[in-house]
Design a protein around this motif. Structure first.
Motif, PDB file in Angstrom:
ATOM      1  N   ARG A  80       8.569  -2.206   6.609  1.00  0.00           N
ATOM      2  CA  ARG A  80       7.343  -1.792   7.104  1.00  0.00           C
ATOM      3  C   ARG A  80       6.396  -1.562   6.331  1.00  0.00           C
ATOM      4  O   ARG A  80       5.096  -2.081   6.376  1.00  0.00           O
ATOM      5  N   THR A  81       6.519  -1.120   5.210  1.00  0.00           N
ATOM      6  CA  THR A  81       5.293  -0.948   4.256  1.00  0.00           C
ATOM      7  C   THR A  81       4.923  -2.102   3.715  1.00  0.00           C
ATOM      8  O   THR A  81       4.060  -2.438   3.397  1.00  0.00           O
ATOM      9  N   ARG A  96      12.039   1.035   6.414  1.00  0.00           N
ATOM     10  CA  ARG A  96      10.602   1.614   6.099  1.00  0.00           C
ATOM     11  C   ARG A  96      10.018   0.927   5.069  1.00  0.00           C
ATOM     12  O   ARG A  96       8.959   0.723   4.973  1.00  0.00           O
ATOM     13  N   ASP A  97      10.938   0.143   4.030  1.00  0.00           N
ATOM     14  CA  ASP A  97      10.557  -0.508   2.885  1.00  0.00           C
ATOM     15  C   ASP A  97       9.986  -1.871   3.586  1.00  0.00           C
ATOM     16  O   ASP A  97       8.757  -2.547   3.017  1.00  0.00           O
ATOM     17  N   SER A 101      17.683   2.323   7.662  1.00  0.00           N
ATOM     18  CA  SER A 101      16.397   2.900   8.052  1.00  0.00           C
ATOM     19  C   SER A 101      15.642   2.727   6.690  1.00  0.00           C
ATOM     20  O   SER A 101      14.304   2.631   6.889  1.00  0.00           O
ATOM     21  N   GLU A 102      15.846   3.216   5.744  1.00  0.00           N
ATOM     22  CA  GLU A 102      14.974   3.343   4.410  1.00  0.00           C
ATOM     23  C   GLU A 102      14.630   1.808   4.145  1.00  0.00           C
ATOM     24  O   GLU A 102      13.576   1.392   3.689  1.00  0.00           O
TER      25      GLU A 102
END
Length: 426
Positions: free
Chosen positions: A195-196, A192-193, A188-189
């Motif tokens: 997606r950023t 998120r990276d 998930s992390e």
């Protein structure tokens, strides 16, 4: 073909973060082996009256494999289970006291329970069920040969082994669930990276389109119209301007293809400090130099940075569209602030909601008429439509509204309403 080497099995709890937890299985196995080996020999010879040599062999087979159980518990179970059954059959050949446990003396039960815990921490449910069924089956079968009749103590090993197997399996599954959860959090992390990164790429794509496309379009128009705006140009100069225009159009096409790779329609992006209302005049001047008559009504109001950036980009894209699709068309650009009308009387809740909608807003208006001399072919072919999409994204980010479309008499109109209070667009 080269043979693939099999990884050696890991010890129980080898993945624990603390060192004492990793050493705990080895310590327990060592203590059980050292304690049960002499105890088994003593009990089998002194209490049950078994031959010393046979008792020693059984003790070694029942206690020593506990060290192997730390790494290979199933293989250790094969040895210990067979030794326990052999020991029960060996005790049938001697005459022991009725109060003594049979078929499995106390020290064998202790060692077998410790082995079942190791099995539960390592093996899957199916294997644990088969181990328990084998234990129960042997216990029931040996019950028919009980020398002193049946007793409730005969099923003691079956009950204890079942409880410990379930407990060990539950601990292992809990550990596996926690490990998978930690892996999922890591994934998930990473998502998120990613997606950023996509949001940043989308922001870069918008800025590329807003800035580069505008200036390249102006260069294209200036190069194409140089022969008509400047008198008595030498042929070689005209050819140079034609080459510049062709190169500019080719660069625009390459940039559009790159934009298709970078752009992500679902990304919002973050707004970095960029030009605001004070820079709109420079856009108007550059457009006027490209041969488009522009009337500009400026606004010196102090607006939030996000609103100023959105207004600047909207005007930039609208003027670029005029240069591309309506060269020479008269254009009006105005930026103004509309204040809400005061309401002296108290308002009900619905009226209060209506007033919040009428708060101060920045109005951006770009209107152009039809081109006086429409070109025989468009300056750019195969437009992507990213310009209007980018306008709508910027307006949506600040909570405003956008109205863009052709006019009945020809020309085009772009009108944006951007809120000036932070609560309206956060």
């Amino acid at each position: 073909m080269t043979a693939v080497e099999e990884e050696p099995p890991r010890a129980l709890l080898a993945g624990a973060s603390r060192r004492w937890v990793r050493l705990l299985p080895w310590a327990v196995a060592f203590v059980l082996s050292v304690a049960l080996l002499p105890t088994t020999i003593q009990v089998l010879t002194a209490d049950y009256g078994l031959n010393g040599g046979l008792a020693s062999a059984l003790a070694v087979a029942q206690a020593a494999p506990l060290l192997l159980a730390v790494v290979r518990p199933l293989q250790a179970w094969y040895v210990i289970f067979a030794a326990d059954v052999a020991g029960a059959l060996a005790l049938l050949t001697v005459d022991f006291k009725e109060q003594l446990l049979w078929p499995f003396p106390p020290m064998e039960i202790v060692g077998y329970v410790g082995l079942c815990l190791a099995l539960g921490l390592r093996e899957p449910r199916r294997t644990l069920l088969l181990v328990w069924l084998a234990t129960a089956g042997v216990n029931v079968a040996l019950g028919f040969f009980a020398p002193n009749g049946t007793s409730a103590m005969n099923v003691l090993l079956t009950i204890l082994s079942g409880v410990v197997l379930v407990l060990g399996g539950a601990l292992r599954e809990r550990y596996d669930a926690q490990r998978r959860l930690a892996e999922q959090e890591t994934i998930s992390e990473a998502e998120r990276d990613r997606r950023t990164l996509l949001e940043e790429r989308a922001r870069i794509a918008r800025e590329l389109h807003d800035v580069v496309a505008h200036h390249m379009s102006v260069i294209t128009v200036q190069a194409d119209t140089a022969a008509y705006r400047l008198e008595r140009l030498p042929p070689d100069v005209q050819e140079e301007f034609t080459s510049i225009a062709a190169t500019s159009r080719e660069s625009l096409g390459e940039m559009r293809r790159l934009l298709g790779v970078l752009r992500n329609e679902e990304a919002n992006g973050e707004l970095a400090p960029q030009p605001g209302l004070t820079r709109i005049g420079q856009l108007v001047e550059a457009t006027a130099r490209a041969g488009v008559p522009v009337e500009f009504t400026p606004c010196d109001a102090d607006v939030p940075e996000a609103v100023g950036l959105s207004a600047y980009r909207i005007v930039q894209e609208a003027l670029a569209n005029v240069v591309r699709h309506a060269p020479g068309a008269p254009t009006q650009v105005s930026v103004s602030v509309s204040q809400p009308e005061p309401e002296p009387e108290p308002m009900s809740e619905p009226a209060a909601e209506s007033r919040s909608e009428d708060s101060a807003r920045l109005t951006v208006l770009v209107v152009n008429g039809p081109s006086p001399q429409p070109p025989a072919a468009p300056l750019e072919e195969g437009g992507t439509g990213h310009g209007l999409v980018g306008m709508r994204e910027r307006v949506r980010l600040v909570g405003g509204t956008l109205d863009a479309g052709p006019l009945p008499g020809g020309g085009f109109r772009v009108a944006a309403q951007l809120p000036l209070t932070e609560k309206d667009f956060t």
